[in-house]
Design a protein around this motif. Structure first.
Motif, PDB file in Angstrom:
ATOM      1  N   SER A  49      -1.736  13.398   6.644  1.00 49.16           N
ATOM      2  CA  SER A  49      -2.636  14.334   5.980  1.00 49.16           C
ATOM      3  C   SER A  49      -2.197  14.597   4.539  1.00 49.16           C
ATOM      4  O   SER A  49      -2.981  15.058   3.713  1.00 49.16           O
ATOM      5  CB  SER A  49      -2.692  15.669   6.743  1.00 49.16           C
ATOM      6  OG  SER A  49      -3.403  15.524   7.951  1.00 49.16           O
ATOM      7  N   GLY A  50      -0.919  14.294   4.248  1.00 47.82           N
ATOM      8  CA  GLY A  50      -0.380  14.587   2.916  1.00 47.82           C
ATOM      9  C   GLY A  50      -0.567  13.476   1.904  1.00 47.82           C
ATOM     10  O   GLY A  50      -0.347  13.680   0.708  1.00 47.82           O
ATOM     11  N   ALA A  51      -0.957  12.283   2.347  1.00 47.25           N
ATOM     12  CA  ALA A  51      -1.156  11.155   1.422  1.00 47.25           C
ATOM     13  C   ALA A  51      -1.982  10.086   2.111  1.00 47.25           C
ATOM     14  O   ALA A  51      -1.936   9.949   3.330  1.00 47.25           O
ATOM     15  CB  ALA A  51       0.193  10.576   1.003  1.00 47.25           C
ATOM     16  N   SER A  52      -2.740   9.330   1.319  1.00 46.75           N
ATOM     17  CA  SER A  52      -3.498   8.208   1.888  1.00 46.75           C
ATOM     18  C   SER A  52      -2.509   7.144   2.356  1.00 46.75           C
ATOM     19  O   SER A  52      -1.368   7.092   1.885  1.00 46.75           O
ATOM     20  CB  SER A  52      -4.441   7.616   0.836  1.00 46.75           C
ATOM     21  OG  SER A  52      -3.698   6.972  -0.188  1.00 46.75           O
ATOM     22  N   THR A  53      -2.932   6.283   3.270  1.00 50.14           N
ATOM     23  CA  THR A  53      -2.021   5.257   3.783  1.00 50.14           C
ATOM     24  C   THR A  53      -1.545   4.326   2.670  1.00 50.14           C
ATOM     25  O   THR A  53      -0.382   3.939   2.635  1.00 50.14           O
ATOM     26  CB  THR A  53      -2.691   4.428   4.905  1.00 50.14           C
ATOM     27  OG1 THR A  53      -3.964   3.973   4.453  1.00 50.14           O
ATOM     28  CG2 THR A  53      -2.882   5.256   6.159  1.00 50.14           C
ATOM     29  N   SER A  54      -2.429   3.986   1.736  1.00 47.41           N
ATOM     30  CA  SER A  54      -2.030   3.091   0.642  1.00 47.41           C
ATOM     31  C   SER A  54      -1.023   3.765  -0.287  1.00 47.41           C
ATOM     32  O   SER A  54      -0.043   3.146  -0.716  1.00 47.41           O
ATOM     33  CB  SER A  54      -3.248   2.620  -0.152  1.00 47.41           C
ATOM     34  OG  SER A  54      -3.947   3.719  -0.707  1.00 47.41           O
ATOM     35  N   GLU A  55      -1.237   5.043  -0.578  1.00 48.41           N
ATOM     36  CA  GLU A  55      -0.311   5.779  -1.445  1.00 48.41           C
ATOM     37  C   GLU A  55       1.032   5.962  -0.749  1.00 48.41           C
ATOM     38  O   GLU A  55       2.093   5.847  -1.374  1.00 48.41           O
ATOM     39  CB  GLU A  55      -0.913   7.144  -1.801  1.00 48.41           C
ATOM     40  CG  GLU A  55      -0.077   7.976  -2.753  1.00 48.41           C
ATOM     41  CD  GLU A  55       0.196   7.292  -4.087  1.00 48.41           C
ATOM     42  OE1 GLU A  55       1.322   7.454  -4.601  1.00 48.41           O
ATOM     43  OE2 GLU A  55      -0.698   6.585  -4.596  1.00 48.41           O
ATOM     44  N   PHE A  56       0.994   6.222   0.538  1.00 44.08           N
ATOM     45  CA  PHE A  56       2.214   6.393   1.324  1.00 44.08           C
ATOM     46  C   PHE A  56       3.044   5.105   1.304  1.00 44.08           C
ATOM     47  O   PHE A  56       4.256   5.139   1.113  1.00 44.08           O
ATOM     48  CB  PHE A  56       1.829   6.789   2.756  1.00 44.08           C
ATOM     49  CG  PHE A  56       2.988   7.122   3.645  1.00 44.08           C
ATOM     50  CD1 PHE A  56       3.817   8.196   3.356  1.00 44.08           C
ATOM     51  CD2 PHE A  56       3.256   6.368   4.775  1.00 44.08           C
ATOM     52  CE1 PHE A  56       4.893   8.506   4.178  1.00 44.08           C
ATOM     53  CE2 PHE A  56       4.317   6.669   5.600  1.00 44.08           C
ATOM     54  CZ  PHE A  56       5.138   7.751   5.301  1.00 44.08           C
ATOM     55  N   LYS A  57       2.373   3.961   1.480  1.00 45.28           N
ATOM     56  CA  LYS A  57       3.062   2.672   1.452  1.00 45.28           C
ATOM     57  C   LYS A  57       3.709   2.428   0.088  1.00 45.28           C
ATOM     58  O   LYS A  57       4.838   1.956   0.004  1.00 45.28           O
ATOM     59  CB  LYS A  57       2.077   1.540   1.771  1.00 45.28           C
ATOM     60  CG  LYS A  57       1.726   1.441   3.243  1.00 45.28           C
ATOM     61  CD  LYS A  57       0.618   0.459   3.507  1.00 45.28           C
ATOM     62  CE  LYS A  57       1.052  -0.972   3.403  1.00 45.28           C
ATOM     63  NZ  LYS A  57       0.022  -1.917   3.873  1.00 45.28           N
ATOM     64  N   LYS A  58       2.988   2.760  -0.981  1.00 43.59           N
ATOM     65  CA  LYS A  58       3.523   2.572  -2.338  1.00 43.59           C
ATOM     66  C   LYS A  58       4.800   3.384  -2.537  1.00 43.59           C
ATOM     67  O   LYS A  58       5.764   2.915  -3.134  1.00 43.59           O
ATOM     68  CB  LYS A  58       2.486   2.979  -3.386  1.00 43.59           C
ATOM     69  CG  LYS A  58       1.362   1.993  -3.563  1.00 43.59           C
ATOM     70  CD  LYS A  58       0.342   2.523  -4.560  1.00 43.59           C
ATOM     71  CE  LYS A  58      -0.888   1.639  -4.621  1.00 43.59           C
ATOM     72  NZ  LYS A  58      -1.944   2.218  -5.477  1.00 43.59           N
ATOM     73  N   ARG A  59       4.796   4.616  -2.043  1.00 47.28           N
ATOM     74  CA  ARG A  59       5.964   5.487  -2.189  1.00 47.28           C
ATOM     75  C   ARG A  59       7.167   4.926  -1.437  1.00 47.28           C
ATOM     76  O   ARG A  59       8.300   5.006  -1.904  1.00 47.28           O
ATOM     77  CB  ARG A  59       5.639   6.894  -1.681  1.00 47.28           C
ATOM     78  CG  ARG A  59       4.619   7.637  -2.537  1.00 47.28           C
ATOM     79  CD  ARG A  59       4.266   8.982  -1.948  1.00 47.28           C
ATOM     80  NE  ARG A  59       3.196   9.634  -2.699  1.00 47.28           N
ATOM     81  CZ  ARG A  59       2.710  10.836  -2.411  1.00 47.28           C
ATOM     82  NH1 ARG A  59       3.183  11.508  -1.373  1.00 47.28           N
ATOM     83  NH2 ARG A  59       1.757  11.370  -3.144  1.00 47.28           N
ATOM     84  N   ILE A  60       6.917   4.355  -0.271  1.00 47.21           N
ATOM     85  CA  ILE A  60       8.003   3.775   0.528  1.00 47.21           C
ATOM     86  C   ILE A  60       8.562   2.533  -0.158  1.00 47.21           C
ATOM     87  O   ILE A  60       9.775   2.375  -0.293  1.00 47.21           O
ATOM     88  CB  ILE A  60       7.505   3.438   1.959  1.00 47.21           C
ATOM     89  CG1 ILE A  60       7.229   4.740   2.725  1.00 47.21           C
ATOM     90  CG2 ILE A  60       8.534   2.594   2.707  1.00 47.21           C
ATOM     91  CD1 ILE A  60       6.514   4.552   4.032  1.00 47.21           C
TER      92      ILE A  60
END
Length: 198
Positions: free
Chosen positions: A91-102
């Motif tokens: 809920s805190g980030a889109s899946t694509s944005e979450f992947k980028k951060r990782i």
């Protein structure tokens, strides 16, 4: 296993939805992005489902796309992250944005997401980074804006990484060259063109 639930949307809140399936009302935990994509109540709705079973808990979690469900399943496979925490993270980030951060090892950025502390952020990166980089490589090397990536272009990309440049640097150089007309010549020429863009 229940793969999806389809029926009349009876109620929706940012954290859950209730869908009537032939007179049986199913309550599913959802993410904020799924909530935002749901139709208004009274309309037909279908959600992909993860059925969580534990000795003391039976719970349904709903997703509006397979990418989100897959990410949820990866997260709950990490020690210390349960379904509720995973839903909070998604809920805190889109899946694509979450992947980028990782992929970027961005611990601070991950900690902005509710439910993620420093230890959890580092654990997520350790568990998922290599997997996401591999997926990103496969997707990038399969297609780019100009079409198919040739074997020689793939080789040039790999050479840059073997020279010590990061995946991100090599990918940026490749994109810059493509914007300016694309790679040409043999492998050595391609490598020189890429190096000029770093």
């Amino acid at each position: 296993m229940i793969d999806s639930i389809s029926g009349t949307l009876q109620q929706k809140e940012p954290t859950y939805a209730i869908i009537d399936v032939g007179g049986i009302r199913m309550k599913l935990g959802i993410t904020i992005s799924t909530y935002e994509r749901l139709p208004s109540t009274g309309n037909q709705s279908e959600l992909l489902v993860y059925f969580h079973v534990r000795e003391d808990i039976l719970a349904l979690y709903g997703f509006d796309n397979e990418e989100q469900r897959s990410m949820f399943m990866l997260l709950i496979g990490i020690s210390g992250i349960g379904p509720r925490s995973a839903m909070g993270i998604l809920s805190g980030a889109s899946t694509s944005e979450f992947k980028k951060r990782i992929i970027a090892d961005d611990v601070k950025s991950l900690m902005i997401i509710p439910g993620i502390g420093a230890k959890t952020a580092k654990r997520i990166i350790v568990e998922l980074k290599d997997k996401f980089i591999k997926e990103d490589d496969e997707e990038f090397l399969r297609l780019d804006e100009s079409g198919l990536i040739t074997d020689e272009m793939n080789d040039a990309f790999q050479v840059l990484q073997s020279l010590g440049y990061s995946h991100k640097q090599a990918q940026k150089a490749m994109k810059k060259v493509e914007i300016s007309g694309g790679l040409s010549g043999g492998l050595e020429d391609m490598i020189k063109q890429l190096l000029s863009k770093i």
